[in-house]
Each structure stands twice: as C-alpha cells, then as structure tokens.
Design an enzyme around this catalytic site. Structure first.
Site, PDB file in Angstrom:
ATOM      1  N   GLY A 352     -28.778  15.385  -2.374  1.00 56.22           N
ATOM      2  CA  GLY A 352     -28.157  15.684  -3.679  1.00 56.22           C
ATOM      3  C   GLY A 352     -28.309  16.521  -4.316  1.00 56.22           C
ATOM      4  N   HIS A 534       9.613   3.395  -0.793  1.00 54.69           N
ATOM      5  CA  HIS A 534       8.860   2.733   0.477  1.00 54.69           C
ATOM      6  C   HIS A 534      10.275   3.614   1.041  1.00 54.69           C
ATOM      7  CE1 HIS A 534       9.032  -0.842   2.332  1.00 54.69           C
ATOM      8  NE2 HIS A 534      10.128  -0.615   2.701  1.00 54.69           N
TER       9      HIS A 534
END
Lengths: 561, 537
Positions: A352, A534
């Site tokens: 972190g 699509h």
C-alpha cells in the site's frame, strides 16, 4: 494514477479507525476498496521517503510566516495555488483555467507525480508487454487461433525503455498542457505558512512566498514499507524500483496481494519469474468482491507459477548479500508466532501507500494529520484540530486518503474548483470506477456484494444480483478470451445500480458504462434499452442489465413517466 | 452412459456460475440470452441456429454425475455431451478388484481437463442420509468452478472420507455409499481405514500408480548430495512452480535434490525426478504423464536424468537461449553438413592504414573499407560470391551483399551491406552506421540481416592475429580478419623492412569453391588492399 499504484492493501496503510470520522459528518460509504485501507498497526514512516521528506524538515520556516501570521493578505498573487503536480493537481489546474482562475502549481519533484512517473503509467507499459508475452507463450491459445509462433523472447532493457519512454512522454504532455493554458509551474517544495499563503523553494535557495485566494493540497503518497523490512532498491524493492525493471528475478516474493502486487505478479510471471504472494489477511485479493476474487484467483493465480502464504506478516526482510538470498521471515497474523522463512531472489513490497504530507506546514494552520492523511469533509475542505473547517484550504487525492486512485484525485480537484468558483459540488465516490490491469483485467464501481447486503439490511431494502459470462459473448469468443464474469448488484424495487464488478477481457474499459450510469443516477429499466454495437464486448454489460429483474412497479412508473 | 435429467441442477449451476467447460456454459448462456440474441439476429442466421442446437443437448444432460462402485470399473460417468470424456478415461486409474460388495465409493470427479485435484466446498448430504439416484451429494471446487456432484446409485451415505474444506486428487475416494443399513458398519470401517491412511490434504488413491511418493529408499539418497550446496541440515526450499509440478506428478519433494540457486529445488529438478524431459509447458503435461502410470516408477531418484548428459553441477544456473541465441545455435549445427576448407593469406596494410587515417574524419570505418575491398574482389571472382543450395548446382548471386558479424549484448547478428561493390565508401560507411544502430535496438528487418552473399568477421580490434570462421549456411565463403601488426619482412633484394601485416583466413564450401579459386580471390583482395586508391573511387 489509475487504480494501480494508488491503492493500498489491507495489511498496510495503517490505522485503526478514521479518527476524524466522529468529528464531522463525512461520507464514508466509499467503495469497498477503501475499506481495506484501514488496516492494522501504526504508521511508521517508510524508509523510502524521498529526499523531499528530509529537506522539508530542515528548511526554515521563519521569515515570511512569523510577522503577519493569521491575517490573510488583501490582494492575492493567484486565485488558486495547487501544491503537487500529480494527476490530481493537473486535473484541478486545467479545470481552474477553464473557469478563468489565475492558477499556479508547485512541484518539488517531477510533473506527473506518482501515477505518471512511478505508478500507473509505466506499469501499463510493462503490462502491455506482459499481456503480449503471455499470449505468445500460450501455445494452446495460439493453436486455437491457428497461429504459429516460434519461441517468444524479450529484451529486458527494451521493455524497461518502453516503460520509461511512456512516462517521459506523458510527463511532457502534462507539462505542455499546463504551460499552454498559462498555468504557472513553480519549482520547489511547497509549505503552507499561514492562511492563503504558501512558500516554496529548492533546497539551498531562498524561499519565495506567494499568496492565493484558495489553496489545494495534492501532495499524494509514497510506497508504504512496514517496519522490519529493509529496502535496498536492488533485491528488496518497492513499486518505484520495480517499474524500472532493472532485473527479472527467477523467484520474487510479493508482499501484499492488492492491485499493485497483483499487477506486478502478472508482469513478473509473464517475463518468466516465479512468484510467492505474502498476504496478511486470510484471503488473497481482499479488496475485491469475493466472487470476483475467487474467479480471479482461479485464473490469475492458480494456473500460474505462483504460490502464496495468507494470514501472515512479513516481519523481517533482509536483502540478498554476502552470497545469501533474500530472506523473508513470516509471522502468523493472529498468533504472532514465527511461521516460516522464505529464501527468494527478490522481494517486492506492495503493502500500500502512505500519504506524503510531512513538512507541508499544516501545524501553521492548526491542522493535525490522521496517520499522515489530511482530514477533509465531503467537499475536500480541510478540517483543523478543533474540528472546524479551515477556510480556503482543500486537500485532494492520496493525501486525504478518501480513495487512493489517480482519477479520484482528479475528480476531487475538479469538484473543489467548482466550489471555489461558486457552484456547490459533492463528488459521489461510489461512482468512481477502479481497475486492476492484469490479464484479463478486473474492474469495479460502487459496492461489493457483502457491502451492499450490509447496507440493505441497515436501510431495509432488498438487493438482487445478476451475472453474465464472457463465454456467451461473440467478440470475446472470437478473441478466444471467453474467461470472465460481469456481476451487477442492484435494487429490484427501484432499479438502482449499487455495484458492478467485471473480470474479463478489457474489463477496465467496460466499466464506464456502469460508472456513468451510477454517476448520472440512471436506473436499470432505462439503461437496458440503450443499444450496443454487435458484436462487441460491451454486450456483456448489455446482457447484464437486461438480465436484471426489476419489479413491476418500477417498470410501470417508467411507462407512466 | 447414464443420463440424469436433473431439472433442479439447472438453476444450481446458474447460481454457481462460471466457466469450466466452454460448451456447457456457452449453451447455458445461449439459453439465457437466446431472447436477446434473437433481437439482434432476427433473421435466422447460422449463429442463432447454432445456439439452438447447442442448447438442446444441455437440457437433457444438465449436470455432471459421478460415482462408481467397487465391483465395477471406476470410470466416471459423464454426460455424453461433455467433450473431454476421453481425456478423463485416460487420466483416472482403472482398478480391477475382486471384492464383491454393495459398498460403493464416491470418487473425486475430474470436472475439467486440467483438473488434478478438487476441494470439497460442502457436503450437501451428511452421514446417514438416504440418497436417491441423481441427487446432489457434494459440492466440489475444481481449478475452474464449483460443481454439484450427484450419485448414480440409491443408498445411504455411510461415511465422509474427505471433509469440507479438504482437498483430494482426482479419482480418490471422498465418501462411501452403502446400499443398505446393514452395510453401514462395514462401510464405516472401510472409510476409517481410508482416512487413517491418508493425510487430510491428499489421500492418494489406494493402489496408487507407484508414483515417487513412496517413502523409503529415495529419501535416504539425497542426504549425501545436499552438503555440497548447504552446510549442515536445512529445510527444503522449492520454487512455487516446482511445488505445483511435484503435486501434479506426485513427486515427493523431500526426495529431490535441488540444483537451483542456493540449492533450491527448481521445476527442472521435479521434471527430472518425474522422468520427464524438461519442457517449458506446464498445462497439458499432466495429461501426457498420467496416461503412462509406469513412467514415474522408473525414475524416483533425482539422479536418473533422462538424457546421457552428466548431471548439472549443483549450484549451476541454466539460462535458456534467447530467440537470437537459439537461431545462432540452429545455424551453427546446420553448418556441419557443409564440407568446408580454409585458406589463409597475409596482406600488407600500410597503404590501407594510411588511407584509413585520411578518410576517418569523414566517418569512414575500417569495416566499411574491408567490406568495400572484399566486394571489389568478389566482383572479379563471382564464384566466391556464389552458393550451393542443393548440392547439385552453383547459384550465382546477382548482388554482392557483404554480411558483417557484429556482437551485440548476448547475441550475434550479421547486418548486411547490400551492393557493397556499387556503393561508394562514404555511403557504405553511412549505411553501416545505420545498420549497427538498428541492430543494437533489435530493429533490423529480415532482409537487413539474412540477405548476405559473403560474410566478413573481424576480430582484429581485440588483438586476435588469426582465427577461422564457420561458414554460415547458404553462403559460399566467409572471411576472418585478424589484427594488422608490424612485421619484419625481407624483400626480393634481401632488404629488411617493417610492414603492417594482417592475416586473413577464408572458409569456403568446397563443393563449389576450390583451393585455387580461393587463392586467386585472396590474391585480388590483397592487391586491392595494398593499392587501396581504387576503394575511394
């Protein structure tokens, strides 16, 4: 920086609780990832703190500050001064110029901050390489596509150069964009000497003092290194060193399995290293939705040359020296007993990040940091030791710790500029997406399922979950990348989207349809009628929204409306 | 094959979601999404047609059912539509047992082609529950998904051998099914013997196919070898992939001697111990090995390396070739098929050196000078520029392309100066500079390094006085150039003088180029170098 390097992993960014939580009504319902940043232990300042830390400490704080402390100047040098030219500061500066503010930005290191120089940007270059290597090395994958490739290899220096070149390019883009708009870039380390007053200067030079109507602190963060770990920059490293890719060890231990650790495991395994994860919590990838992390483990960990130790702290790491390998001492997280000792070629500390706020002069305005973080309210206004708002002072990005993501910092900066130019604005952190750029990618927005369930129980509503698979998506199958899942957590009674989590090809790019919907308050019953080209990967989300079952009343309301 | 019509399994699968057998999920989702697909593909395109076809078998086969009996073959039953059934039958150990009993074992099924072990997520049924055919008994987590496992037989779940959260290899008994209550006690005894004998994490299939996990002799062998790398007793260190491989191939990791850095056990060590030839692949290997259960038995000891090569010295590191190094290796081995011979020649370079000093400021390099000289000599001796492609003919090249060997970090490449006889010295030098830069950046195009018709290799700058080069496949000759050194020479009249002499050595393909041809070529080359004015023309 994107998600990547900004994110802290549970074991690390240290704290017990948000101390300032009680002082003012801060909206702490941030995305699940945040939660993991509250961890354990006590902040010990990392040994990796850069020069900046020490120089600040030494610099004199007398000349300008003593005399008229507390009496704000009548006219100002600037409308807005931003301390720190990272992605957050840059976003704020650009928006400020657009709003007609006379703006300056103070930077003591390099423009671009962590994200551009030591974070998400160079790591994306490495991940671009690792993705291709992985593909070329996967005989099965290539064969399925009918491709033939002879042994894929790489040149380490070439890969490292690519990362470095990308960082320089983005850095110069950022610098140029600010210069072109007339933002003054002031070089040196900024210190607040009083209300609306900042001094800046390089080490060994006299300080300049400038005044501004409003000040934004955007000093970011540095890698957090738990105590007991000796970082030598060669065999025991942080992300700062790893991004230079100075060597590719045969075997590397990665301490922390959050975003940073996960991305580096992707890079290192693609380049031929074996990886051992060390995670303090009982599960790998603790910040993600449990279902996503389970799937991610199946795809990103189990089939790769990775093993792991969970529920352990790396309490002592000694760099390789005197003909000995890197030695990692593991201690059980619960019993605090010595558990195991690893001998590896390198260790990456990805536990972190710690805020970089030391030496900012916050004591001059009676602000006390909470484990290094600058306390702020939901409008990023800084809160002083007595719980009062400090006028004209804001803090954005990793330094306030609300959501340690580059784009969150930028969004917070824009929100602040909106406020100082007269339009109230509160950033909805639940609409900020996050992404982890492994192969395939992981992305998310809003709440995880457990968080949503908790909230639902507290507030008394039902939630539902819908899922779609990449296996049913034409484009994903054409790419032979059908592994993946999209998950929607929503309220069936009104169609509100609470969280979306995606694991699959280009997940990081796909999340924005969901995050925009959350930001704009679009409901499922509306968005399900939006048309998607699509065949595209975006149909995964299209199907996701269509498969959600919204109760009849909500749909009726739509019709009437 | 038995088919189970378990309607209940459909939503169950859905809940658990995810990926394992493409066709199943594909069809599952196609079912779900048929409605949407039809919206997109309102005309009955082949795609939508396919969806319908794929969906239908799924309905009848729903879920994986698995169980077996001691009295019959232990082959798993898998619904017929599942494509990997053939793999399964190979990878599960067959058993022929003579015991006749109505006590049946429930085995860990293989839920995907890559699955080697499974984890019990939860037992749907508990001990003593009455089961009927087709009912879910246990939920198993494979490397890919969570799956319900059904029973094929009616009976009573007499005992659970592998508890929740524990892991068992594919094919291992995880539970015992008794047909009647009377047999429960017997079944329990059986279960006790099973669980007692096995560790909770990996109970091996009872008559295990003699993998290296057999304790005993192999364990004692590594002891004497270990001290070579480590002083005193120390724990075993194995890399993550080595551990995975050991598990996969059932190699007892304690019995393996590590040859990696600091004496650690590497994946290669495990492969050697498992009797596999080292390979880069990981997935897929499992299948290959497990079809031959006899193989691991042969090589339980680490020392039984598959090849005749001596075992690596402990502590040595194996670095695989880069692509470039692999190409060099391949070419060098190929070169052995060509009959070559060598001819050496001393060349006086005083004039060339003087010329070099003159043109050096203009960016001309020694390489360019030598390449130009060789090219001009080749123009007069086209035979030396030819090559023998098929062992039956001469191939005369229309261009003179001089390849020059260059060492780059960890590799060797031969950028080509095309038409070196036609380009002037300055253009050639310019061209050379570009090629070297590109080579360093690894950006040479194929025709920039593989179009050579003659190769020049110069080690003179290192002080090498003579050496011989290996003829690269596809070319007729290669010239090895040594350093130019002051040498005492006597002229025809017996006067001594000191001249700079350089030894060049040409290796050629004797199928097409004979000794006299090469000698003549070298004579021409020497003349050009000794009178280098023509080079600048």
């Amino acid at each position: 920086m994107h998600s990547t390097l900004s994110f802290s992993q549970a074991t690390t960014v240290p704290t017990t609780n948000y101390a300032f939580h009680s002082q003012s009504p801060i909206n702490l319902r941030f995305c699940g990832l945040r939660r993991e940043a509250f961890g354990i232990s006590i902040l010990t300042r990392s040994s990796s703190g850069r020069v900046r830390l020490s120089t600040r400490g030494r610099s004199k704080r007398t000349s300008a500050s003593t005399g008229n402390n507390g009496t704000p100047p009548k006219s100002f040098d600037y409308d807005l001064i931003i301390i720190g030219a990272g992605v957050g500061g840059h976003g704020a500066a650009l928006h400020a110029v657009e709003k007609g503010l006379k703006t300056a930005i103070i930077e003591g290191d390099v423009v671009g901050g962590t994200c551009v120089n030591r974070g998400c940007v160079p790591s994306k270059a490495l991940l671009a390489v690792s993705g291709r290597m992985r593909e070329l090395q996967s005989e099965h994958h290539m064969k399925a596509l009918g491709l033939q490739v002879s042994a894929a290899g790489y040149d380490r220096q070439g890969v490292a150069d690519h990362a470095n070149n990308l960082a320089s390019k983005i850095r110069s883009n950022l610098t140029n964009s600010m210069k072109a708009l007339g933002v003054d870039i002031l070089t040196g380390f900024g210190t607040i000497v009083g209300p609306q007053k900042v001094k800046y200067g390089k080490v060994g030079f006299t300080d300049n003092v400038v005044t501004a109507k409003d000040i934004i602190i955007a000093t970011g963060s540095v890698p957090f290194v738990p105590k007991g770990i000796e970082v030598d920059g060669k065999t025991v490293i942080t992300s700062d060193h790893a991004l230079k890719l100075e060597f590719v060890p045969d075997w590397i231990a990665i301490v922390g399995s959050g975003y940073i650790g996960l991305e580096f495991s992707d890079v290192y395994t693609a380049l031929g290293s074996e990886v051992t994860f060390i995670e303090a919590l009982d599960q790998l990838m603790p910040g993600f939705d449990p279902e996503i992390s389970k799937l991610a483990q199946r795809v990103l960990i189990n089939p790769r040359k990775i093993d792991y130790h969970t529920g352990v702290f790396a309490t002592k790491i000694t760099p390789a020296r005197d003909g000995k390998p890197v030695i990692v001492e593991l201690t059980d997280a619960k019993t605090k007993e010595h558990k195991d000792t690893l001998e590896v070629d390198a260790a990456l500390i990805a536990t972190g990040r710690a805020p970089f706020t030391y030496g900012l002069g916050l004591e001059n305005i009676n602000v006390v940091t909470q484990r290094g973080f600058v306390p702020v309210d939901e409008r990023m206004r800084v809160i002083d030791a007595n719980g009062n708002l400090v006028p004209h002072l804001y803090c954005i990005g990793d330094a306030n710790g609300k959501m340690m993501l580059a784009h969150a910092a930028s969004a917070q900066g824009i929100s602040v500029v909106e406020q100082v130019t007269g339009r109230d604005h509160v950033l909805n952190h639940l609409s900020v997406p996050a992404a982890c750029f492994t192969h395939p990618e992981i992305s998310m927005v809003g709440l995880t399922e457990p968080q949503a369930r908790e909230k639902a129980e507290k507030e008394g509503f039902e939630i539902s979950v819908a899922k779609t698979s990449f296996k049913a998506n034409t484009k994903a199958l054409a790419e032979n990348e059908g592994e993946g899942l999209a998950k929607l957590i929503y309220r069936p009674d009104n169609g509100e989207i609470l969280g979306v989590h995606i694991f699959g090809l280009h997940a990081a790019d796909l999340i924005h349809e969901a995050s925009n919907a959350v930001a704009l308050g679009t409901r499922i019953q509306d968005i399900r009628f939006a048309v998607h080209a699509h065949p595209t990967l975006s149909e995964v989300l299209d199907e996701l929204f269509k498969s959600a079952k919204v109760e009849r009343e909500a749909l009726e309301a739509l019709k009437v409306g | 094959m038995q088919t189970q019509l378990g309607n209940a399994a459909f939503p169950r699968l859905l809940r658990r979601s995810l990926s394992y057998i493409p066709s199943i999920l594909y069809s599952l989702h196609s079912l779900l999404n048929l409605f949407h697909f039809f919206r997109f593909l309102s005309n009955s395109s082949p795609q939508s047609q396919k969806h319908k076809e794929m969906a239908s078998p799924f309905l009848s086969n729903t879920t994986i059912s698995f169980s077996s009996s001691l009295s019959s073959s232990s082959l798993p039953r898998i619904a017929p539509s599942i494509p990997f059934s053939s793999i399964r039958s190979n990878s599960t150990p067959r058993r022929i047992l003579t015991v006749r009993s109505k006590i049946r074992e429930i085995f860990m099924p293989a839920l995907s082609s890559t699955m080697t072990e499974g984890k019990i997520v939860s037992w749907v049924k508990s001990e003593g529950d009455v089961l009927s055919k087709g009912e879910s008994v246990v939920v198993v987590e494979s490397d890919k998904a969570d799956m319900d496992v059904e029973t094929f037989y009616d009976g009573i779940l007499a005992a659970i051998v592998v508890g929740e959260g524990e892991t068992a290899p594919v094919g291992a008994a995880i539970g015992i099914l008794a047909e009647t209550e009377d047999e429960i006690a017997e079944a329990k005894a059986k279960a006790a013997s099973k669980s007692g004998a096995s560790t909770p994490s990996a109970p091996p299939p009872a008559p295990a196919p003699g993998a290296a996990s057999t304790p005993g002799p192999p364990k004692s062998t590594p002891a004497p070898a270990a001290p070579t790398v480590a002083e005193g007793p120390r724990k075993t260190v194995a890399t993550p992939f080595a551990k995975k491989l050991a598990k996969q191939h059932k190699v007892d990791i304690e019995s393996v001697v590590g040859t990696g850095p600091y004496g650690r056990i590497t994946p290669e060590d495990i492969e050697a111990a498992a009797g596999l030839s080292p390979s880069k692949k990981n997935v897929g290997l499992a299948v290959v090995v497990e079809t031959k259960p006899a193989a691991p038995a042969k090589a339980p000891a680490a020392s039984a390396a598959p090849s005749s090569l001596p075992p690596p010295v402990p502590g040595s590191t194996v670095v695989p070739f880069t692509t470039m190094q692999a190409a060099v290796s391949k070419n060098m081995v190929e070169s052995l098929s060509v009959p070559t011979f060598r001819v050496g020649y001393p060349v006086t370079t005083d004039a060339l050196d003087a010329l070099y000093e003159k043109v050096k400021p203009k960016g001309v390099t020694m390489t360019a000078l030598l390449a130009k000289a060789a090219a001009m000599a080749l123009a007069q001796h086209p035979l030396v520029n030819s090559s023998c492609k098929d062992g039956k003919s001469f191939t005369y090249n229309s261009n003179i392309n001089i390849a020059v060997a260059v060492a780059i970090n960890g590799g060797l490449i031969t950028p080509v100066l095309q038409d070196a006889d036609k380009l002037d010295l300055y253009l050639l030098s310019q061209k050379w500079k570009e090629l070297v830069e590109k080579a360093r950046a690894k950006q040479l195009q194929p025709q920039e390094y593989n179009s050579g018709t003659f190769t020049l290799s110069n080690l003179g700058m290192f002080g090498v006085d003579r050496f011989d080069a290996i003829l690269p496949p596809g070319q007729g000759a290669i010239m090895a150039v040594g350093a130019s050194k002051p040498t005492v020479v006597a002229d025809a009249d017996g006067f001594f003088s000191v001249k700079n002499k350089m030894l060049v050595n040409v290796t050629a393909d004797h199928r097409i180029i004979y000794g006299a041809d090469l000698a003549a070529f070298l004579q021409t080359f020497s003349k050009i170098v000794e009178n280098p004015e023509s080079l600048t023309l």
